[in-house]
Motif scaffolding. Sequence first.
Motif, PDB file in Angstrom:
ATOM      1  N   GLN A 256       0.731  -1.363   0.103  1.00 50.21           N
ATOM      2  CA  GLN A 256       0.005   0.115   0.151  1.00 50.21           C
ATOM      3  C   GLN A 256       0.759   1.323   0.156  1.00 50.21           C
ATOM      4  O   GLN A 256       2.042   1.235   0.553  1.00 50.21           O
ATOM      5  CB  GLN A 256      -0.885  -0.158   1.209  1.00 50.21           C
ATOM      6  CG  GLN A 256      -1.637  -1.395   1.639  1.00 50.21           C
ATOM      7  CD  GLN A 256      -3.022  -1.097   1.048  1.00 50.21           C
ATOM      8  OE1 GLN A 256      -3.428  -0.214   0.577  1.00 50.21           O
ATOM      9  NE2 GLN A 256      -3.568  -2.212   1.291  1.00 50.21           N
ATOM     10  N   ARG A 384     -16.814  11.396  -0.171  1.00 55.12           N
ATOM     11  CA  ARG A 384     -16.993  10.093  -0.764  1.00 55.12           C
ATOM     12  C   ARG A 384     -17.134   9.999  -2.109  1.00 55.12           C
ATOM     13  O   ARG A 384     -16.673   9.197  -2.887  1.00 55.12           O
ATOM     14  CB  ARG A 384     -18.195   9.351  -0.030  1.00 55.12           C
ATOM     15  CG  ARG A 384     -18.459   7.823  -0.460  1.00 55.12           C
ATOM     16  CD  ARG A 384     -19.591   7.283   0.348  1.00 55.12           C
ATOM     17  NE  ARG A 384     -19.181   6.942   1.501  1.00 55.12           N
ATOM     18  CZ  ARG A 384     -19.857   7.557   2.756  1.00 55.12           C
ATOM     19  NH1 ARG A 384     -20.994   8.103   2.499  1.00 55.12           N
ATOM     20  NH2 ARG A 384     -19.430   7.310   4.131  1.00 55.12           N
ATOM     21  N   ASP A 388     -14.827   8.148  -4.846  1.00 55.64           N
ATOM     22  CA  ASP A 388     -15.144   6.994  -5.580  1.00 55.64           C
ATOM     23  C   ASP A 388     -14.681   7.296  -7.095  1.00 55.64           C
ATOM     24  O   ASP A 388     -14.316   6.478  -7.776  1.00 55.64           O
ATOM     25  CB  ASP A 388     -16.809   7.008  -5.790  1.00 55.64           C
ATOM     26  CG  ASP A 388     -17.267   6.196  -4.818  1.00 55.64           C
ATOM     27  OD1 ASP A 388     -16.510   5.474  -4.145  1.00 55.64           O
ATOM     28  OD2 ASP A 388     -18.436   6.362  -4.262  1.00 55.64           O
ATOM     29  N   ILE A 391     -11.008   6.275  -7.321  1.00 59.14           N
ATOM     30  CA  ILE A 391     -10.832   4.894  -7.453  1.00 59.14           C
ATOM     31  C   ILE A 391     -10.834   4.490  -9.078  1.00 59.14           C
ATOM     32  O   ILE A 391     -10.299   3.739  -9.378  1.00 59.14           O
ATOM     33  CB  ILE A 391     -11.820   4.214  -6.649  1.00 59.14           C
ATOM     34  CG1 ILE A 391     -11.423   4.293  -5.179  1.00 59.14           C
ATOM     35  CG2 ILE A 391     -11.790   2.455  -7.041  1.00 59.14           C
ATOM     36  CD1 ILE A 391     -12.086   3.663  -4.235  1.00 59.14           C
ATOM     37  N   ALA A 400      -5.552   2.449  -5.819  1.00 58.32           N
ATOM     38  CA  ALA A 400      -7.209   2.358  -5.555  1.00 58.32           C
ATOM     39  C   ALA A 400      -7.141   1.898  -3.960  1.00 58.32           C
ATOM     40  O   ALA A 400      -8.012   2.255  -3.097  1.00 58.32           O
ATOM     41  CB  ALA A 400      -7.720   1.335  -6.414  1.00 58.32           C
ATOM     42  N   ALA A 401      -6.277   0.964  -3.659  1.00 56.72           N
ATOM     43  CA  ALA A 401      -6.275   0.401  -2.290  1.00 56.72           C
ATOM     44  C   ALA A 401      -6.032   1.681  -1.216  1.00 56.72           C
ATOM     45  O   ALA A 401      -6.782   1.746  -0.227  1.00 56.72           O
ATOM     46  CB  ALA A 401      -5.400  -0.580  -1.913  1.00 56.72           C
ATOM     47  N   ARG A 404      -9.284   3.572  -0.984  1.00 53.22           N
ATOM     48  CA  ARG A 404     -10.121   2.676  -0.156  1.00 53.22           C
ATOM     49  C   ARG A 404     -10.151   2.742   1.265  1.00 53.22           C
ATOM     50  O   ARG A 404     -10.994   2.962   2.121  1.00 53.22           O
ATOM     51  CB  ARG A 404     -10.417   1.295  -0.644  1.00 53.22           C
ATOM     52  CG  ARG A 404     -11.349   0.994  -1.543  1.00 53.22           C
ATOM     53  CD  ARG A 404     -11.444  -0.633  -1.907  1.00 53.22           C
ATOM     54  NE  ARG A 404     -11.687  -0.522  -3.471  1.00 53.22           N
ATOM     55  CZ  ARG A 404     -10.823  -0.830  -4.257  1.00 53.22           C
ATOM     56  NH1 ARG A 404      -9.715  -1.381  -3.980  1.00 53.22           N
ATOM     57  NH2 ARG A 404     -11.237  -0.851  -5.620  1.00 53.22           N
ATOM     58  N   LEU A 407     -11.729   5.779   2.519  1.00 56.75           N
ATOM     59  CA  LEU A 407     -13.129   5.613   2.446  1.00 56.75           C
ATOM     60  C   LEU A 407     -13.504   4.855   3.601  1.00 56.75           C
ATOM     61  O   LEU A 407     -14.527   5.121   4.457  1.00 56.75           O
ATOM     62  CB  LEU A 407     -13.663   4.985   1.136  1.00 56.75           C
ATOM     63  CG  LEU A 407     -13.720   5.566  -0.022  1.00 56.75           C
ATOM     64  CD1 LEU A 407     -13.968   4.770  -1.261  1.00 56.75           C
ATOM     65  CD2 LEU A 407     -14.922   6.728   0.166  1.00 56.75           C
ATOM     66  N   ASP A 408     -12.904   3.628   4.041  1.00 55.00           N
ATOM     67  CA  ASP A 408     -12.964   3.260   5.139  1.00 55.00           C
ATOM     68  C   ASP A 408     -12.885   3.950   6.472  1.00 55.00           C
ATOM     69  O   ASP A 408     -13.971   3.797   7.248  1.00 55.00           O
ATOM     70  CB  ASP A 408     -11.835   2.195   5.304  1.00 55.00           C
ATOM     71  CG  ASP A 408     -12.087   0.871   4.461  1.00 55.00           C
ATOM     72  OD1 ASP A 408     -13.189   0.809   3.781  1.00 55.00           O
ATOM     73  OD2 ASP A 408     -11.211  -0.016   4.499  1.00 55.00           O
TER      74      ASP A 408
END
Lengths: 418, 123
Positions: A256, A384, A388, A391, A400-401, A404, A407-408
């Motif tokens: 990551q 968000r 999106d 991503i 992308a990770a 995310r 986002l988490d």
Amino acid sequence: MTDLAWMHAALVSARPQAVSALLRYFRNLETAEEAYQEASLRALRTWPEKGPPRDPAAWLIFVGRNIAIDGVRRARRQEPLPPEDQISDQEDAEATAVGKLDDADYRDDILRLLFICCHPDLPATQQIALALRIVSGLTVKEIARAFLVGESAMEQRITRAKARIAQADVPFEAPGAVERAERLGVVAAMIYLIFNEGYSASAGEAPLRAPLCEEAIRLARLLLRVFPSEPEIMGLTALLLLQHARAAARFDKEGQIVLLDDQDRSLWNGKMIAEGLALIDKGLRHRRPGPYQVQAAIAALHARAARPEDTDWAEIDLLYARLEQMQPSPVVTLNRAVAVSKVGGAEAALELIAPLEDKLSGYFYFYGVRGALLMQLGRNDEGRIAFDRAIALAKTTAEAAHIRMHLDRLGKIDAPTC
Amino acid sequence: MLYAILCYDSEDVVCSWSKEKDAEVMTSLGGVLEKVAQQGRLGPVARLMPTTAATTIRKGAEAMVIDGPFAETKEQLLGFYVIDCANLDEAVETAKDLARASGSAGSFELRPLAVFNPIPPTL
């Protein structure tokens, strides 16, 4: 001392100088390269026996030139080559040959060789491949690996690039001051491009592509050695060193992306940082700032901060503003926004990047920054949407990770209110 | 008698060593130095940054600052100082002071240190 490892290193480091001088004699890239190859083979045979020459580059130039000239004569007269020792045994002649080539010749030779690879008819990927093959002497296999393509595809790419160069006009007269400065700029950009090819790799690819970063640093040093008074080349070399110094901290064990603020600074390469800082210090003394120096100065401020909270963001903001003036680009403004958010808050930064959306609508990083700023302001729904978008635009799984993960975190913040 | 041992090699070659190769050579040299240190004979050890980081001060009525390493082959290395400087400007100023004080011709080459062990760890 004439062991194989030493000879290999000596041949690699003499290569740019030798090939570029041979190119000046023969005015043909193919002949120059072949002459160098032949001379290298001869070096591997004669050096262990007679000991290494004082100046390997001069030896290779002299022997390479003799071989190539003999090749022409032989083709003409169908005569056998003279005995080995007549070609390679010329210790005195070597000294004379060096005498004739003063520093100015070497300087323009090397610049010409690099500049030829930057021919505007060649797409960037071909320029880089050609420079790595001809100037750095990487094998086609090594270059193919670094570009993550097959060997035959890379072979084709290089052959095509060489064919185009052969048809193009190559400037052999010594360049004037303005031309020299222009060439230097073009070559510097190409070296930076090589670096970025390696630097933009994902964690999985990094081990294969890191040699590109190292090669770019080697070429920048080479350029700096022949142009020791060019502050922008000092800046370029410093920038590459300071960026590459962070390589070990840029990805975590899972591959990551780790942002600058979260990096384990003990993993940074202190030796490279020290050299980078010394070089930017030297460059800035000239009071002739340029984009590479400014970017290196920004990298230097990050490198000097022992902890993220020690970072001089106000100065970084000023430097980005300076860079915007020199080299207006939405990406520079976007980078500046990060500094602005640290100094003046997320609101000010959002305002700064609002007008960029049209130009950067296809750029992953734009929506990543926007999302993070919105998140800081508690505008999570908008954040968000931006994430999106990021991503969807991400080019690597690590990118992308990384989003995310943001986002988490948003999810966790939102949870109590749901 | 104190001796300085000065290291000369092709910078190109040494700079193109891999990190592993560099570490290997340093460990190997360290083995020799450790023995010398145990005998109480080791003084300061320094490794210089590449010549691309060098600046030369040419002595004269008005000292001249030149980018790059010292290139004059007609002069010989006579001595050196190790001085802590905030930046290159300060180093240049100090070198200029020395140039004025020395009153002779010649040059000073400023080279940032990559490694400096003032006191050997084993002493």
